[in-house]
Design an enzyme around this catalytic site. Structure first.
Site, PDB file in Angstrom:
ATOM      1  CD1 TRP A 197     -11.593   9.487  -6.445  1.00  0.00           C
ATOM      2  CD2 TRP A 197     -13.577   8.747  -7.152  1.00  0.00           C
ATOM      3  NE1 TRP A 197     -12.515   9.744  -5.451  1.00  0.00           N
ATOM      4  CE2 TRP A 197     -13.742   9.305  -5.870  1.00  0.00           C
ATOM      5  CE3 TRP A 197     -14.689   8.227  -7.799  1.00  0.00           C
ATOM      6  CZ2 TRP A 197     -14.980   9.349  -5.211  1.00  0.00           C
ATOM      7  CZ3 TRP A 197     -15.920   8.266  -7.160  1.00  0.00           C
ATOM      8  CH2 TRP A 197     -16.061   8.812  -5.878  1.00  0.00           C
ATOM      9  CD  GLU A 216      -3.032  -0.987   0.226  1.00  0.00           C
ATOM     10  OE1 GLU A 216      -3.140   0.092  -0.370  1.00  0.00           O
ATOM     11  OE2 GLU A 216      -3.793  -1.948   0.027  1.00  0.00           O
ATOM     12  CD1 TRP A 222     -14.545   8.564 -14.279  1.00  0.00           C
ATOM     13  CD2 TRP A 222     -13.120   9.671 -12.979  1.00  0.00           C
ATOM     14  NE1 TRP A 222     -13.557   9.080 -15.094  1.00  0.00           N
ATOM     15  CE2 TRP A 222     -12.667   9.765 -14.320  1.00  0.00           C
ATOM     16  CE3 TRP A 222     -12.370  10.285 -11.983  1.00  0.00           C
ATOM     17  CZ2 TRP A 222     -11.503  10.457 -14.686  1.00  0.00           C
ATOM     18  CZ3 TRP A 222     -11.211  10.987 -12.335  1.00  0.00           C
ATOM     19  CH2 TRP A 222     -10.796  11.059 -13.676  1.00  0.00           C
ATOM     20  CD1 TRP A 271      -2.385   3.697  -4.318  1.00  0.00           C
ATOM     21  CD2 TRP A 271      -2.253   1.890  -5.639  1.00  0.00           C
ATOM     22  NE1 TRP A 271      -3.369   3.809  -5.276  1.00  0.00           N
ATOM     23  CE2 TRP A 271      -3.311   2.714  -6.101  1.00  0.00           C
ATOM     24  CE3 TRP A 271      -1.977   0.696  -6.300  1.00  0.00           C
ATOM     25  CZ2 TRP A 271      -4.093   2.381  -7.194  1.00  0.00           C
ATOM     26  CZ3 TRP A 271      -2.773   0.361  -7.401  1.00  0.00           C
ATOM     27  CH2 TRP A 271      -3.805   1.190  -7.834  1.00  0.00           C
ATOM     28  CD1 TRP A 289     -19.742   9.844 -17.843  1.00  0.00           C
ATOM     29  CD2 TRP A 289     -20.313   8.397 -16.244  1.00  0.00           C
ATOM     30  NE1 TRP A 289     -18.658   9.039 -17.623  1.00  0.00           N
ATOM     31  CE2 TRP A 289     -18.972   8.138 -16.642  1.00  0.00           C
ATOM     32  CE3 TRP A 289     -20.883   7.606 -15.244  1.00  0.00           C
ATOM     33  CZ2 TRP A 289     -18.199   7.139 -16.070  1.00  0.00           C
ATOM     34  CZ3 TRP A 289     -20.107   6.605 -14.672  1.00  0.00           C
ATOM     35  CH2 TRP A 289     -18.796   6.381 -15.077  1.00  0.00           C
ATOM     36  CG  ASN A 329      -8.301   1.835   1.043  1.00  0.00           C
ATOM     37  OD1 ASN A 329      -8.270   2.823   0.319  1.00  0.00           O
ATOM     38  ND2 ASN A 329      -8.010   0.617   0.602  1.00  0.00           N
TER      39      ASN A 329
END
Length: 464
Positions: A381, A269, A358, A272, A300, A340
């Protein structure tokens, strides 16, 4: 007297393992400077939650600097212009900083270099990530786009170098430049003060980061088992401290790497963060442009439509009728942070259940998260929406009701959706299905099956 050097501070508000301070301390008298620049980032200026954190982090750093014979100079304006002018006024020999990879800061670094007078150099150091973004490449020298091979490649260079202690003293210049007063920046909300719960949750600053790391150390070996359980303190909660640079990732790595158990999952993580910076280095507009251009034609729902706008407001306020989603959104508003696993659930709900672009969610998180990081926020996202260079498939639609029960979120829901606190563990995940209609709690905006079918049908239109 030796000419002074300036340390330009941004998201690196610490003294320990801070290469800009370490280099400056060896060069001569040091002038630490933070410039509140809302003009260079334009629409990417810090959101409200981040500004709350910034106020307290700067106050903490100012106190730490005074303890070692220094002080923090505060300026407001376009960073490149302010720093170039300050360097000339103080006859600074150099400006030291940690390199930043958001597109606006890369532009600012280039602009500053071009505005400095001869004899004053801009010295950019690496120190906000485990390795300099862009330095981990494939065998052909290309940057990685997919996380897993990026992790494997970066792991070959770990552990990072040992963290460097904070300087015990910083020499002061012969005279200090003028400084703004922190309270005059109005970084804290007052009308109303929506951040009252933040102080109960967080202690911004280097000391607060150290305490958070210390508290996490004993739990690090159980990270894999506990990180997905919202009702359990299983995550590190270091993200805002890392974002504002109050602690270095190298410090976190060395403090946890021998914890045993499933600590490698936590270290992944941490990697990341590096991956996200590598993504925005390749795609500077990652927070506003689909990486997969096929999604540019995705149908959308229109946010200007009153019904859609009402759905978005319900999501923001934690009133969707899905208890886990609502708990997460209320936790976000109350504390500036969200677990998370719940971030993924709430993001997926906005995108796939409500069929909202998004980017609407990314903007909301940017304003409300104390750890609102350009690279990580955009990457997360786009991962959830299926639009990213490395992402979950859009057709994999997260079921919030199932997620709630699977990850034992009953306690979490009781904490953040107190009107449901009296329900049993079985009923609290889906009160409607259990026949429990609690006064004041809304019905579902849309049923899960209906939402799933609508999302798949919308996706089918761009696949046709």
């Amino acid at each position: 007297m030796t000419r002074p050097v300036i340390v330009w501070l941004r998201r690196d508000l610490r003294l320990a393992d801070q290469p800009a301070f370490a280099a400056a301390a060896k060069a001569g008298p040091v002038i630490p400077v933070y410039v509140l620049d809302d003009e260079t980032p334009k629409h990417r200026k810090m959101g409200g939650a981040s500004r709350w954190w910034l106020h307290h982090s700067l106050a903490s750093l100012a106190t730490d600097l005074e303890k070692i014979g220094s002080r923090l100079i505060l300026k407001r304006g376009v960073a490149a212009e302010v720093l170039a002018k300050l360097a000339k006024q103080t006859n600074a020999a150099a400006i030291h900083c940690l390199r930043h990879y958001e597109p606006w800061w890369r532009n600012a670094e280039r602009a500053l270099k071009g505005q400095l007078s001869e004899g004053c150099a801009l010295e950019c150091h690496h120190g906000n990530y485990l390795m300099p973004p862009g330095s981990v490449t494939t065998g052909s020298g290309q940057p990685y786009k997919i996380y897993t091979p990026f992790w494997r490649a970066l792991a070959q260079h770990m552990p990072p170098p040992e963290p460097v202690p904070a300087p015990k003293r910083l020499d002061a210049p012969q005279s200090w430049p003028e400084s703004d007063t922190l309270s005059d920046w109005d970084l804290l909300p007052t009308k109303p003060d929506w951040a009252k719960g933040f102080a109960e949750e967080w202690t911004p600053g280097e000391a607060g980061a150290a305490e958070r790391l210390k508290a996490f150390h004993a739990r690090a070996l159980h990270y894999e088992a506990c990180r997905n359980l919202p009702s359990v303190e299983g995550t590190s909660r270091l993200s805002p401290h890392l974002h504002f640079g109050e602690i270095s990732p190298a410090t976190v790595w060395h403090a946890t790497m021998e914890a045993g158990g499933s600590v490698e999952t936590f270290l992944k993580e941490l990697v990341w963060r590096d991956y996200a910076q590598n993504v925005i280095l390749q795609y500077p507009d990652y927070a506003k442009a689909n990486a997969r251009d096929g999604f540019d034609k995705f149908p959308w729902r229109d946010p200007s439509d009153p019904d859609v706008a009402a759905d978005i407001r319900a999501w923001q306020q934690g009133r969707t009728g899905y208890p886990l989603v609502d708990a997460g959104m209320r936790q976000l508003w109350a504390t500036g942070w969200m677990h998370n696993r719940v971030r993924m659930v709430t993001a997926s709900f906005l995108i796939k259940h409500l069929l909202v672009d998004w980017r609407e969610g990314e903007k909301w998180f940017w304003d409300t998260l104390v750890d609102a990081d350009y690279g990580s926020n955009a990457t997360n996202w786009q991962w959830t929406s299926g639009t990213g260079v490395d992402s979950n498939m859009f057709v994999r639609i997260m079921a919030p009701l199932t997620q709630s029960e699977k990850f034992d979120a009953a306690g979490y829901i009781r904490q953040w959706v107190p009107e449901l606190a009296g329900l049993s563990d079985k009923a609290i995940h889906d009160p409607e299905a259990a026949g429990k209609y609690v006064k004041g709690y809304p019905k579902k905006l849309i049923g899960h099956k209906e939402a799933r079918e609508r999302a798949l049908a919308a996706h089918g239109k761009i696949k046709a």
